[in-house]
Design a protein around this motif. Sequence first.
Motif, PDB file in Angstrom:
ATOM      1  N   UNK A  28       2.725   0.663  10.499  1.00 26.91           N
ATOM      2  CA  UNK A  28       2.229  -0.332  11.452  1.00 26.91           C
ATOM      3  C   UNK A  28       0.950  -0.988  10.927  1.00 26.91           C
ATOM      4  N   UNK A  29       0.046  -0.180  10.420  1.00 29.58           N
ATOM      5  CA  UNK A  29      -1.212  -0.729   9.888  1.00 29.58           C
ATOM      6  C   UNK A  29      -0.937  -1.620   8.686  1.00 29.58           C
ATOM      7  N   UNK A  30      -0.054  -1.171   7.806  1.00 27.01           N
ATOM      8  CA  UNK A  30       0.279  -1.962   6.633  1.00 27.01           C
ATOM      9  C   UNK A  30       0.933  -3.285   7.031  1.00 27.01           C
ATOM     10  N   UNK A  31       1.777  -3.262   8.043  1.00 28.29           N
ATOM     11  CA  UNK A  31       2.410  -4.511   8.475  1.00 28.29           C
ATOM     12  C   UNK A  31       1.378  -5.485   9.035  1.00 28.29           C
ATOM     13  N   UNK A  32       0.360  -4.970   9.732  1.00 27.51           N
ATOM     14  CA  UNK A  32      -0.713  -5.843  10.225  1.00 27.51           C
ATOM     15  C   UNK A  32      -1.508  -6.432   9.065  1.00 27.51           C
ATOM     16  N   UNK A  33      -1.818  -5.594   8.088  1.00 28.48           N
ATOM     17  CA  UNK A  33      -2.577  -6.083   6.937  1.00 28.48           C
ATOM     18  C   UNK A  33      -1.793  -7.147   6.176  1.00 28.48           C
ATOM     19  N   UNK A  34      -0.484  -6.973   6.076  1.00 28.15           N
ATOM     20  CA  UNK A  34       0.349  -7.975   5.417  1.00 28.15           C
ATOM     21  C   UNK A  34       0.457  -9.242   6.266  1.00 28.15           C
ATOM     22  N   UNK A  35       0.567  -9.098   7.574  1.00 28.22           N
ATOM     23  CA  UNK A  35       0.695 -10.257   8.465  1.00 28.22           C
ATOM     24  C   UNK A  35      -0.566 -11.114   8.461  1.00 28.22           C
ATOM     25  N   UNK A  36      -1.731 -10.479   8.372  1.00 27.17           N
ATOM     26  CA  UNK A  36      -2.992 -11.223   8.369  1.00 27.17           C
ATOM     27  C   UNK A  36      -3.466 -11.559   6.963  1.00 27.17           C
ATOM     28  N   UNK A  37      -2.600 -11.328   5.988  1.00 24.44           N
ATOM     29  CA  UNK A  37      -2.840 -11.671   4.586  1.00 24.44           C
ATOM     30  C   UNK A  37      -4.096 -11.013   4.017  1.00 24.44           C
ATOM     31  N   UNK A  38      -4.399  -9.832   4.491  1.00 27.88           N
ATOM     32  CA  UNK A  38      -5.489  -9.046   3.900  1.00 27.88           C
ATOM     33  C   UNK A  38      -5.027  -8.481   2.561  1.00 27.88           C
ATOM     34  N   UNK A  39      -3.771  -8.038   2.532  1.00 29.99           N
ATOM     35  CA  UNK A  39      -3.122  -7.624   1.294  1.00 29.99           C
ATOM     36  C   UNK A  39      -1.790  -8.362   1.208  1.00 29.99           C
ATOM     37  N   UNK A  40      -1.187  -8.381   0.032  1.00 30.78           N
ATOM     38  CA  UNK A  40       0.078  -9.095  -0.098  1.00 30.78           C
ATOM     39  C   UNK A  40       1.019  -8.333  -1.011  1.00 30.78           C
ATOM     40  N   UNK A  41       2.268  -8.792  -0.997  1.00 29.52           N
ATOM     41  CA  UNK A  41       3.324  -8.128  -1.764  1.00 29.52           C
ATOM     42  C   UNK A  41       3.228  -8.382  -3.268  1.00 29.52           C
ATOM     43  N   UNK A  42       2.396  -9.300  -3.699  1.00 31.74           N
ATOM     44  CA  UNK A  42       2.290  -9.561  -5.138  1.00 31.74           C
ATOM     45  C   UNK A  42       1.717  -8.368  -5.885  1.00 31.74           C
ATOM     46  N   UNK A  43       0.923  -7.559  -5.197  1.00 31.84           N
ATOM     47  CA  UNK A  43       0.418  -6.326  -5.794  1.00 31.84           C
ATOM     48  C   UNK A  43       1.562  -5.316  -5.819  1.00 31.84           C
ATOM     49  N   UNK A  44       1.912  -4.847  -7.001  1.00 30.76           N
ATOM     50  CA  UNK A  44       3.075  -3.959  -7.149  1.00 30.76           C
ATOM     51  C   UNK A  44       2.903  -2.657  -6.365  1.00 30.76           C
ATOM     52  N   UNK A  45       1.694  -2.095  -6.334  1.00 30.47           N
ATOM     53  CA  UNK A  45       1.437  -0.855  -5.591  1.00 30.47           C
ATOM     54  C   UNK A  45       1.664  -1.076  -4.097  1.00 30.47           C
ATOM     55  N   UNK A  46       1.139  -2.160  -3.576  1.00 28.35           N
ATOM     56  CA  UNK A  46       1.319  -2.480  -2.149  1.00 28.35           C
ATOM     57  C   UNK A  46       2.798  -2.674  -1.848  1.00 28.35           C
ATOM     58  N   UNK A  47       3.509  -3.361  -2.741  1.00 25.49           N
ATOM     59  CA  UNK A  47       4.939  -3.588  -2.541  1.00 25.49           C
ATOM     60  C   UNK A  47       5.694  -2.263  -2.485  1.00 25.49           C
ATOM     61  N   UNK A  48       5.381  -1.351  -3.412  1.00 24.23           N
ATOM     62  CA  UNK A  48       6.079  -0.062  -3.437  1.00 24.23           C
ATOM     63  C   UNK A  48       5.778   0.771  -2.196  1.00 24.23           C
ATOM     64  N   UNK A  49       4.529   0.798  -1.777  1.00 25.51           N
ATOM     65  CA  UNK A  49       4.150   1.549  -0.569  1.00 25.51           C
ATOM     66  C   UNK A  49       4.838   0.944   0.658  1.00 25.51           C
ATOM     67  N   UNK A  50       4.780  -0.377   0.786  1.00 23.31           N
ATOM     68  CA  UNK A  50       5.379  -1.040   1.950  1.00 23.31           C
ATOM     69  C   UNK A  50       6.888  -0.830   1.984  1.00 23.31           C
ATOM     70  N   UNK A  51       7.528  -0.936   0.831  1.00 19.89           N
ATOM     71  CA  UNK A  51       8.970  -0.741   0.775  1.00 19.89           C
ATOM     72  C   UNK A  51       9.344   0.698   1.106  1.00 19.89           C
ATOM     73  N   UNK A  52       8.606   1.650   0.553  1.00 26.04           N
ATOM     74  CA  UNK A  52       8.890   3.059   0.832  1.00 26.04           C
ATOM     75  C   UNK A  52       8.709   3.411   2.296  1.00 26.04           C
ATOM     76  N   UNK A  53       7.610   2.954   2.882  1.00 28.00           N
ATOM     77  CA  UNK A  53       7.380   3.228   4.302  1.00 28.00           C
ATOM     78  C   UNK A  53       8.438   2.554   5.175  1.00 28.00           C
ATOM     79  N   UNK A  54       8.815   1.341   4.804  1.00 28.07           N
ATOM     80  CA  UNK A  54       9.824   0.637   5.588  1.00 28.07           C
ATOM     81  C   UNK A  54      11.180   1.334   5.493  1.00 28.07           C
TER      82      UNK A  54
END
Length: 106
Positions: A28-54
């Motif tokens: 939930x926190x990661x989805x908020x951070x992605x929605x408000x563009x604090x972090x983005x999917x272009x970072x490979x680590x963020x993408x892997x964490x977001x995909x795994x959690x999802x």
Amino acid sequence: MAAGFVNFFFLVLNWSLDLVVIAIIANAILSWLLAFDVINYRNRFVYQIATGLDRFTSPLLAPLRRFIPSLGGIDITPIILLLVIRALQSTVIVALHNLCLGMVGY
């Protein structure tokens, strides 16, 4: 000996449910951070964490999403699932633990 196994089993069960709760909150926190563009999917680590959690939380939330609509674009199913898990931990699992201890004669 059997009481120790029962205690260990329910301890691991509670810890597993606690990990599920942490994963739901992190998603939930990661989805908020992605929605408000604090972090983005272009970072490979963020993408892997977001995909795994999802991938971990989506199968748990999907049955609730079929029945509970989003409220103005806000998905409340994680909150409902957290409440269900905590209710299970405080009532059903405690009752099953006591029942199993009674069955082994403790």
